[in-house]
Design a protein around this motif. Structure first.
Motif, PDB file in Angstrom:
ATOM      1  N   PRO A 102       0.829  -1.213   0.000  1.00 48.47           N
ATOM      2  CA  PRO A 102       0.000   0.000   0.000  1.00 48.47           C
ATOM      3  C   PRO A 102       0.862   1.260   0.000  1.00 48.47           C
ATOM      4  CG  PRO A 102      -0.808  -1.581   1.603  1.00 48.47           C
ATOM      5  CD  PRO A 102       0.511  -2.091   1.133  1.00 48.47           C
ATOM      6  N   GLU A 103       0.309   2.319  -0.540  1.00 48.39           N
ATOM      7  CA  GLU A 103       1.039   3.578  -0.594  1.00 48.39           C
ATOM      8  C   GLU A 103       0.984   4.300   0.754  1.00 48.39           C
ATOM      9  OE1 GLU A 103      -2.575   6.432  -2.213  1.00 48.39           O
ATOM     10  OE2 GLU A 103      -1.277   5.430  -3.661  1.00 48.39           O
ATOM     11  N   GLY A 104       1.896   5.234   0.935  1.00 45.78           N
ATOM     12  CA  GLY A 104       1.895   6.079   2.118  1.00 45.78           C
ATOM     13  C   GLY A 104       2.816   5.579   3.219  1.00 45.78           C
ATOM     14  N   ASP A 105       3.241   6.529   4.067  1.00 52.45           N
ATOM     15  CA  ASP A 105       4.152   6.209   5.165  1.00 52.45           C
ATOM     16  C   ASP A 105       3.493   5.373   6.250  1.00 52.45           C
ATOM     17  OD1 ASP A 105       6.437   7.570   4.163  1.00 52.45           O
ATOM     18  OD2 ASP A 105       5.605   9.481   4.823  1.00 52.45           O
ATOM     19  N   TYR A 106       2.163   5.451   6.371  1.00 52.83           N
ATOM     20  CA  TYR A 106       1.492   4.719   7.452  1.00 52.83           C
ATOM     21  C   TYR A 106       1.768   3.221   7.354  1.00 52.83           C
ATOM     22  CZ  TYR A 106      -2.072   2.721  10.461  1.00 52.83           C
ATOM     23  OH  TYR A 106      -2.709   1.996  11.443  1.00 52.83           O
ATOM     24  N   PHE A 107       1.904   2.699   6.141  1.00 51.86           N
ATOM     25  CA  PHE A 107       2.146   1.264   5.972  1.00 51.86           C
ATOM     26  C   PHE A 107       3.476   0.850   6.593  1.00 51.86           C
ATOM     27  CE2 PHE A 107       3.666  -2.437   3.473  1.00 51.86           C
ATOM     28  CZ  PHE A 107       2.669  -3.326   3.844  1.00 51.86           C
ATOM     29  N   VAL A 108       4.451   1.762   6.610  1.00 55.98           N
ATOM     30  CA  VAL A 108       5.743   1.458   7.246  1.00 55.98           C
ATOM     31  C   VAL A 108       5.525   1.115   8.715  1.00 55.98           C
ATOM     32  CG1 VAL A 108       8.018   2.371   7.857  1.00 55.98           C
ATOM     33  CG2 VAL A 108       6.991   2.953   5.654  1.00 55.98           C
ATOM     34  N   GLY A 109       4.722   1.934   9.399  1.00 59.24           N
ATOM     35  CA  GLY A 109       4.462   1.685  10.806  1.00 59.24           C
ATOM     36  C   GLY A 109       3.590   0.471  11.054  1.00 59.24           C
ATOM     37  N   PHE A 140       6.591   5.962  15.689  1.00 57.86           N
ATOM     38  CA  PHE A 140       5.397   6.178  16.492  1.00 57.86           C
ATOM     39  C   PHE A 140       4.274   5.189  16.204  1.00 57.86           C
ATOM     40  CE2 PHE A 140       7.574  10.202  16.856  1.00 57.86           C
ATOM     41  CZ  PHE A 140       7.358  10.552  18.174  1.00 57.86           C
ATOM     42  N   GLU A 141       4.307   4.505  15.063  1.00 55.82           N
ATOM     43  CA  GLU A 141       3.197   3.626  14.702  1.00 55.82           C
ATOM     44  C   GLU A 141       3.526   2.140  14.809  1.00 55.82           C
ATOM     45  OE1 GLU A 141       0.280   4.808  14.270  1.00 55.82           O
ATOM     46  OE2 GLU A 141       0.838   6.912  14.143  1.00 55.82           O
ATOM     47  N   SER A 142       4.811   1.780  14.805  1.00 56.77           N
ATOM     48  CA  SER A 142       5.157   0.353  14.766  1.00 56.77           C
ATOM     49  C   SER A 142       5.322  -0.279  16.142  1.00 56.77           C
ATOM     50  CB  SER A 142       6.447   0.148  13.968  1.00 56.77           C
ATOM     51  OG  SER A 142       7.569   0.635  14.678  1.00 56.77           O
ATOM     52  N   GLY A 143       5.752   0.495  17.138  1.00 55.72           N
ATOM     53  CA  GLY A 143       6.106  -0.091  18.426  1.00 55.72           C
ATOM     54  C   GLY A 143       7.423  -0.845  18.381  1.00 55.72           C
ATOM     55  N   ARG A 144       8.181  -0.669  17.316  1.00 52.19           N
ATOM     56  CA  ARG A 144       9.455  -1.373  17.117  1.00 52.19           C
ATOM     57  C   ARG A 144      10.618  -0.384  17.046  1.00 52.19           C
ATOM     58  NH1 ARG A 144       8.240  -6.598  18.362  1.00 52.19           N
ATOM     59  NH2 ARG A 144       6.514  -7.378  17.119  1.00 52.19           N
ATOM     60  N   PRO A 145      11.836  -0.835  17.277  1.00 49.75           N
ATOM     61  CA  PRO A 145      12.985   0.057  17.102  1.00 49.75           C
ATOM     62  C   PRO A 145      13.256   0.314  15.629  1.00 49.75           C
ATOM     63  CG  PRO A 145      13.733  -2.157  17.622  1.00 49.75           C
ATOM     64  CD  PRO A 145      12.235  -2.170  17.747  1.00 49.75           C
ATOM     65  N   VAL A 146      13.888   1.437  15.378  1.00 48.79           N
ATOM     66  CA  VAL A 146      14.265   1.820  14.015  1.00 48.79           C
ATOM     67  C   VAL A 146      15.779   1.964  13.971  1.00 48.79           C
ATOM     68  CG1 VAL A 146      14.028   3.545  12.191  1.00 48.79           C
ATOM     69  CG2 VAL A 146      12.076   3.020  13.668  1.00 48.79           C
TER      70      VAL A 146
END
Length: 280
Positions: A102-109, A140-146
């Motif tokens: 899917p498009e957009g940054d939200y999918f990253v999280g 802020f959306e994944s709950g995972r480290p980056v």
């Protein structure tokens, strides 16, 4: 916890090679699975007259599709050239490409929630490079480290680690999430900047005791600001100590405050020349 699954949102820019190399360095340590997908911004629309409603621009859709094909080819060629099997997830070192993301940054999280870590490039001023919105979605959306790749591909990572201790919840979480790396490191330094940006909480010595009880040979180091910014002091000592990884909690101050007034997270994101593992 271990870093067995690594997500790499993929774009074509100057930091692409560094991102892939950073992900691979981590994957080789933990026999990880690396998944890539084409990161793309939301498609704008052209509005036609009449009752047909909004119509997507065909030329732009075609360009995006071609860009995804090129991204997949670059990702898979990199993996093959470095001896990483590509095509399916396994419990050993492996990789795969996720098509039609899917498009957009939200999918990253959202997609990042089912991975141990997300690897991204360091955001900069180049509009064609990594974007801050992508990094913040991951944080802020994944709950995972980056894991943030530096501008130049690192030759090693995680052998000589600096923890930027500011007593905060965010830093405590980043440190805990980094534990698999910290246990493998040859040296771990817990850096406290006296007079720097910090909150009330446990001292660097107390963190070292916690780490030592978890089989991490950590040592404390306390330094002063000497007229510099906190982020500047952290990066200076990371370089002076020859560190190849920085562990940093993200946004102890609010994002809005850091955007307006600046802050340690923003400074490090703008200036770090080594990999940085961040968590919020």
């Amino acid at each position: 916890m271990s870093f067995k699954t690594i997500l790499v949102p993929f774009e074509q820019h100057d930091l692409t090679n560094s991102i892939l190399n950073t992900a691979l360095l981590l994957a080789r340590q933990f026999d990880s699975y690396i998944e890539g997908f084409a990161l793309r911004v939301a498609i704008p629309t052209a509005f036609a007259l009449g009752d047909v409603g909004p119509l997507p621009i065909p030329a732009l859709e075609e360009e995006i599709a071609e860009n995804e094909k090129r991204s997949q080819s670059l990702f898979e060629n990199f993996m093959q050239e470095h001896g990483v099997p590509c095509g399916a997830a396994t419990k050993s070192l492996s990789s795969a490409w996720l098509g039609n993301a899917p498009e957009g940054d939200y999918f990253v999280g959202s997609h990042g929630r089912v991975f141990d870590v997300i690897v991204l490039g360091r955001p900069g001023r180049d509009p064609r490079g990594p974007r801050m919105t992508t990094l913040e979605a991951a944080l802020f959306e994944s709950g995972r480290p980056v894991l943030i790749a530096p501008p130049s591909p690192p030759s090693q990572m995680g052998t000589n680690v600096l923890i930027a201790w500011n007593c905060s919840t965010e830093q405590a979480r980043a440190t805990a999430l980094a534990m698999p790396i910290l246990k493998r490191a040859n040296r771990v330094i817990v850096l406290t900047v006296e007079g720097g940006a910090a909150v009330p909480g446990p001292t660097g010595q107390q963190l070292c005791r916690y780490l030592q009880l978890n089989e991490v040979a950590a040592k404390p180091l306390t330094v002063g600001l000497d007229g510099r910014l906190t982020g500047e002091v952290i990066l200076f000592h990371a370089k002076a100590l020859g560190c190849d990884l920085l562990i940093k909690g993200a946004y102890t101050q609010s994002r809005l405050r850091q955007m307006i007034f600046g802050g340690t997270t923003r400074y490090i994101l703008s200036n770090a020349e080594l990999p940085v593992l961040m968590a919020h």
